[in-house]
Design a protein around this motif. Structure first.
Motif, PDB file in Angstrom:
ATOM      1  N   SER A 227       0.831  -1.205   0.000  1.00 60.03           N
ATOM      2  CA  SER A 227       0.000   0.000   0.000  1.00 60.03           C
ATOM      3  C   SER A 227       0.867   1.256   0.000  1.00 60.03           C
ATOM      4  O   SER A 227       0.572   2.232  -0.714  1.00 60.03           O
ATOM      5  CB  SER A 227      -0.936  -0.002   1.214  1.00 60.03           C
ATOM      6  OG  SER A 227      -1.803  -1.114   1.185  1.00 60.03           O
ATOM      7  N   LEU A 228       1.932   1.261   0.785  1.00 59.35           N
ATOM      8  CA  LEU A 228       2.832   2.417   0.800  1.00 59.35           C
ATOM      9  C   LEU A 228       3.545   2.595  -0.536  1.00 59.35           C
ATOM     10  O   LEU A 228       3.827   3.726  -0.948  1.00 59.35           O
ATOM     11  CB  LEU A 228       3.856   2.269   1.925  1.00 59.35           C
ATOM     12  CG  LEU A 228       3.306   2.342   3.359  1.00 59.35           C
ATOM     13  CD1 LEU A 228       4.411   2.095   4.370  1.00 59.35           C
ATOM     14  CD2 LEU A 228       2.643   3.701   3.609  1.00 59.35           C
ATOM     15  N   LEU A 229       3.840   1.506  -1.227  1.00 55.31           N
ATOM     16  CA  LEU A 229       4.483   1.594  -2.537  1.00 55.31           C
ATOM     17  C   LEU A 229       3.507   2.001  -3.634  1.00 55.31           C
ATOM     18  O   LEU A 229       3.937   2.305  -4.750  1.00 55.31           O
ATOM     19  CB  LEU A 229       5.126   0.256  -2.901  1.00 55.31           C
ATOM     20  CG  LEU A 229       6.382  -0.141  -2.117  1.00 55.31           C
ATOM     21  CD1 LEU A 229       6.844  -1.542  -2.527  1.00 55.31           C
ATOM     22  CD2 LEU A 229       7.500   0.862  -2.345  1.00 55.31           C
ATOM     23  N   GLY A 263       4.412  -5.041 -10.209  1.00 48.88           N
ATOM     24  CA  GLY A 263       5.318  -3.914 -10.043  1.00 48.88           C
ATOM     25  C   GLY A 263       6.011  -3.554 -11.342  1.00 48.88           C
ATOM     26  O   GLY A 263       6.281  -2.376 -11.617  1.00 48.88           O
ATOM     27  N   LEU A 264       6.278  -4.568 -12.179  1.00 52.53           N
ATOM     28  CA  LEU A 264       6.932  -4.318 -13.461  1.00 52.53           C
ATOM     29  C   LEU A 264       6.058  -3.491 -14.390  1.00 52.53           C
ATOM     30  O   LEU A 264       6.578  -2.762 -15.264  1.00 52.53           O
ATOM     31  CB  LEU A 264       7.297  -5.656 -14.109  1.00 52.53           C
ATOM     32  CG  LEU A 264       8.197  -5.610 -15.342  1.00 52.53           C
ATOM     33  CD1 LEU A 264       9.555  -5.009 -14.980  1.00 52.53           C
ATOM     34  CD2 LEU A 264       8.377  -7.010 -15.931  1.00 52.53           C
ATOM     35  N   GLY A 272      11.770  -3.627  -8.591  1.00 50.94           N
ATOM     36  CA  GLY A 272      12.871  -3.769  -7.644  1.00 50.94           C
ATOM     37  C   GLY A 272      12.459  -3.444  -6.220  1.00 50.94           C
ATOM     38  O   GLY A 272      12.867  -4.134  -5.272  1.00 50.94           O
ATOM     39  N   TYR A 273      11.636  -2.407  -6.052  1.00 52.28           N
ATOM     40  CA  TYR A 273      11.147  -2.060  -4.711  1.00 52.28           C
ATOM     41  C   TYR A 273      10.291  -3.197  -4.131  1.00 52.28           C
ATOM     42  O   TYR A 273      10.381  -3.501  -2.934  1.00 52.28           O
ATOM     43  CB  TYR A 273      10.334  -0.776  -4.756  1.00 52.28           C
ATOM     44  CG  TYR A 273      11.131   0.451  -5.123  1.00 52.28           C
ATOM     45  CD1 TYR A 273      12.472   0.558  -4.767  1.00 52.28           C
ATOM     46  CD2 TYR A 273      10.557   1.505  -5.835  1.00 52.28           C
ATOM     47  CE1 TYR A 273      13.213   1.679  -5.107  1.00 52.28           C
ATOM     48  CE2 TYR A 273      11.289   2.628  -6.178  1.00 52.28           C
ATOM     49  CZ  TYR A 273      12.616   2.713  -5.809  1.00 52.28           C
ATOM     50  OH  TYR A 273      13.347   3.818  -6.155  1.00 52.28           O
ATOM     51  N   LEU A 279      11.794  -9.439   0.217  1.00 50.18           N
ATOM     52  CA  LEU A 279      12.998  -9.978   0.833  1.00 50.18           C
ATOM     53  C   LEU A 279      13.125  -9.506   2.280  1.00 50.18           C
ATOM     54  O   LEU A 279      13.498 -10.285   3.169  1.00 50.18           O
ATOM     55  CB  LEU A 279      14.232  -9.554   0.033  1.00 50.18           C
ATOM     56  CG  LEU A 279      14.401 -10.208  -1.345  1.00 50.18           C
ATOM     57  CD1 LEU A 279      15.641  -9.658  -2.048  1.00 50.18           C
ATOM     58  CD2 LEU A 279      14.508 -11.725  -1.216  1.00 50.18           C
ATOM     59  N   GLY A 280      12.809  -8.232   2.523  1.00 47.93           N
ATOM     60  CA  GLY A 280      12.865  -7.725   3.889  1.00 47.93           C
ATOM     61  C   GLY A 280      11.882  -8.420   4.801  1.00 47.93           C
ATOM     62  O   GLY A 280      12.212  -8.768   5.949  1.00 47.93           O
TER      63      GLY A 280
END
Length: 364
Positions: A227-229, A263-264, A272-273, A279-280
């Motif tokens: 949501s933030l992205l 995202g792409l 990438g984000y 991953l995080g």
């Protein structure tokens, strides 16, 4: 005598070949039988997991509220159904719209990836081979797809019904089934068998509780991060990530793919984000949540988990991959208690990985 020895020597290769062929045949037959019956075993084990989970919650409620076991189980099942119903009523409309849009946008993202790959020679060869592999007539493809979908849907519904009934019956009268299982054990070993059975149930109950907490944390973090992205369909992607977290190592990879594709559509940087976000979250889940869960359950080496997933995936497909980790946890407890402690006499199995093993010189 020399002639007989020569005949014996010449006969040995053929006898060894017969033994080798017989061994391979026995292994193949055992694998075929195991593959044929493992679908049923997997469904029964899934029902046992559900029963362990329901009985754990009902037992806690019975102790806290001083309710009879039957009433505590009824309240537990009613509460779970009410929570699921409320969740469906609150988020089903938006979630259904997001899932529908997700099914439409993913092919678009996949086409963009294919267009990018076709810029390279190896990419064009790959796309050509995939196109040749899909060379069946369209009508035949549609018929095969409809048949597979129908059989898969009916099989899934049957499996869900079996798991629900097995779980409810086992949770309703666990003592009766426990007594029946212990009657199969010699009288002199029944006390130890009861202890091992209780330990296995405790480990599975704690593992499932911890896994559900981990799934909830991953789902919430994924929803907040996406949501933030500014990624659309964040709720559907978060629900997918939370569900696939039940499958260690393989599940997060499967959850990442659709999110990265979406995202792409907004650019390589956004993809990438998204990958960095996933991953995080997996680092938090792997190095913070999982160690906390394993403190009260059993530590499972990653290599052993992956090997179990591959083996059960080959035996029974997706259901085996889903149940590989809890089944491995139960097997580890059984091996430790029954073989390592009782047969080998090693009572130090729970002292940690760094504890010296009896019978070996201490390493310096």
């Amino acid at each position: 005598m020399d002639v007989d020895d020569g005949r014996t020597a010449r006969a040995r290769p053929s006898s060894w070949a017969a033994v080798a062929i017989g061994t391979v045949a026995v292994i193949w037959l055992a694998f075929w039988v195991l593959k044929a019956v493992f679908d049923v075993v997997a469904l029964l084990f899934a029902g046992v997991l559900l029963a362990v989970f329901l009985h754990g919650i009902a037992g806690w409620l019975s102790r806290r509220a001083h309710l009879p076991a039957g009433w505590a189980l009824a309240v537990t099942v009613a509460a779970i159904v009410a929570v699921l119903g409320a969740g469906v009523w609150l988020i089903a409309p938006s979630l259904a719209a997001q899932v529908d849009e997700l099914s439409q946008r993913l092919p678009e993202a996949a086409r963009r990836v294919a267009d990018h790959i076709e810029r390279y020679a190896w990419g064009r060869r790959l796309v050509e081979r995939l196109s040749e592999a899909q060379g069946l007539p369209q009508a035949r493809q549609a018929l095969l797809g409809a048949t597979r979908l129908l059989s898969t849907t009916l099989g899934a519904l049957t499996g869900v019904i079996v798991v629900l009934f097995v779980g409810l019956f086992l949770a309703a009268e666990p003592a009766a089934y426990r007594r029946g299982l212990l009657r199969l054990v010699p009288i002199a070993r029944r006390a130890r068998a009861a202890t091992v059975l209780d330990d296995t149930g405790h480990i599975l109950r704690r593992w499932m509780l911890g896994k559900f907490c981990s799934m909830a944390a991953v789902g919430v973090l994924t929803w907040i991060g996406l949501s933030l992205l500014g990624i659309r369909l964040a709720l559907a992607l978060a629900l997918l990530a939370a569900t696939l977290t039940f499958i260690p190592y393989l599940g997060p990879v499967l959850a990442l793919l659709p999110a990265a594709l979406l995202g792409l559509l907004q650019g390589p940087a956004m993809a990438g984000y998204v990958i960095a976000l996933y991953l995080g979250i997996q680092l938090v889940e792997s190095y913070l949540l999982t160690p906390l869960i394993q403190r009260s359950t059993v530590a499972l080496p990653p290599g052993l988990i992956l090997a179990m997933q591959v083996l059960l995936g080959a035996l029974t497909g997706g259901l085996g991959v889903v149940l590989a980790t809890p089944l491995l946890a139960a097997l580890v407890v059984l091996v430790k208690r029954v073989y390592v402690e009782d047969v080998l006499g090693d009572a130090t199995v729970d002292q940690g990985e760094g504890a010296p093993l009896p019978g070996l010189p201490e390493q310096r």
